[in-house]
Design a protein around this motif. Structure first.
Motif, PDB file in Angstrom:
ATOM      1  N   LYS A  94      33.809  36.356  42.571  1.00  0.00           N
ATOM      2  CA  LYS A  94      33.858  37.654  42.906  1.00  0.00           C
ATOM      3  C   LYS A  94      34.608  37.723  44.203  1.00  0.00           C
ATOM      4  O   LYS A  94      34.725  37.167  45.419  1.00  0.00           O
ATOM      5  N   TYR A 121      44.915  38.589  42.517  1.00  0.00           N
ATOM      6  CA  TYR A 121      43.836  39.338  42.259  1.00  0.00           C
ATOM      7  C   TYR A 121      43.918  40.972  42.941  1.00  0.00           C
ATOM      8  O   TYR A 121      44.669  40.897  44.086  1.00  0.00           O
ATOM      9  N   SER A 123      41.559  43.663  42.268  1.00  0.00           N
ATOM     10  CA  SER A 123      40.673  44.590  42.491  1.00  0.00           C
ATOM     11  C   SER A 123      39.649  44.127  43.483  1.00  0.00           C
ATOM     12  O   SER A 123      39.027  42.971  43.366  1.00  0.00           O
ATOM     13  N   GLU A 125      36.230  43.412  45.742  1.00  0.00           N
ATOM     14  CA  GLU A 125      34.637  42.943  45.417  1.00  0.00           C
ATOM     15  C   GLU A 125      34.520  43.345  43.928  1.00  0.00           C
ATOM     16  O   GLU A 125      33.484  44.257  43.429  1.00  0.00           O
ATOM     17  N   THR A 126      35.392  42.619  43.221  1.00  0.00           N
ATOM     18  CA  THR A 126      35.117  42.792  41.550  1.00  0.00           C
ATOM     19  C   THR A 126      34.939  41.223  41.067  1.00  0.00           C
ATOM     20  O   THR A 126      35.570  40.397  41.712  1.00  0.00           O
ATOM     21  N   GLU A 127      34.153  41.073  40.010  1.00  0.00           N
ATOM     22  CA  GLU A 127      33.906  39.678  39.538  1.00  0.00           C
ATOM     23  C   GLU A 127      34.924  39.503  38.414  1.00  0.00           C
ATOM     24  O   GLU A 127      34.988  40.129  37.557  1.00  0.00           O
ATOM     25  N   TYR A 128      35.575  38.205  38.714  1.00  0.00           N
ATOM     26  CA  TYR A 128      36.422  37.847  37.509  1.00  0.00           C
ATOM     27  C   TYR A 128      35.911  36.656  37.107  1.00  0.00           C
ATOM     28  O   TYR A 128      35.344  35.688  37.776  1.00  0.00           O
TER      29      TYR A 128
END
Length: 209
Positions: A94, A121, A123, A125-128
């Motif tokens: 995240k 990366y 985005s 506060e995005t979960e990858y």
């Protein structure tokens, strides 16, 4: 007039050429000439003319395809994922508010090769979720932050979870400086069971003469 000049014309003088064009399209479809008039009437939209005059059939020309809409082509099923024949690495990352600063690398300590890596990366506060099928070995995972403030907590609540062959090796809140490393796995292959010694054949006692 010029190439951009326009003019508005109404009445029979404009309706007639449109109907003639519609009739030509029907003939091109293979409609028999004797059936063109009836086909024009049957396909036309009724009661669409707002200022129809007395005696007008109040039909709006339409010569498009008539009939039920063909059902959409079904989407083929998604094939099942190919199982990993070796070991599976999984990273759930995240990002914080500055995702472009974050990168990571997975090093094979047995061969010295880079087995997987991630960067760029975009985005915040995005979960990858990153997965890789890797050889069974000893590994060093290093996550880095270009600015030196980790991925938590001044500029977003970043975190990461590291799994190897379905086992959670690390769960972190992203609090570190420029980088943080985790070691897991082993260079030693699983020991196979020892081969049993062959059973000696029984010796038959000699028969006295």
């Amino acid at each position: 007039g010029s190439n951009t000049q326009t003019n508005v014309i109404s009445g029979t003088s404009m309706a007639s050429p449109h109907v003639c064009g519609g009739a030509a399209l029907l003939l091109e479809e293979g409609i028999d000439p004797a059936d063109v008039r009836d086909e024009l009437f049957s396909r036309a939209s009724t009661n669409k003319v707002t200022d129809a005059r007395p005696g007008s059939p109040n039909k709006l020309l339409y010569v498009g395809t008539v009939g039920p809409t063909a059902p959409p082509t079904p989407v083929p099923p998604t094939p099942a994922p190919t199982p990993c024949p070796a070991s599976e690495f999984k990273l759930t990352l995240k990002t914080d508010g500055y995702p472009s600063e974050t990168s990571w690398v997975l090093m094979n300590n047995c061969s010295g090769a880079t087995q997987a890596q991630g960067t760029s990366y975009s985005s915040p506060e995005t979960e990858y979720i990153e997965k890789a099928c890797v050889p069974s070995a000893s590994y060093s995972f290093t996550i880095s932050d270009q600015y030196g403030d980790g991925i938590c907590c001044a500029y977003g609540e970043g975190s990461f979870i590291l799994e190897y062959n379905g086992v959670e090796e690390y769960r972190g809140d992203g609090v570190f400086g420029f980088s943080y490393s985790i070691a897991f796995g082993s260079c030693v292959s699983p020991t196979s069971a020892p081969t049993a010694a062959p059973t000696p054949a029984a010796t038959t006692a000699p028969t006295p003469s």
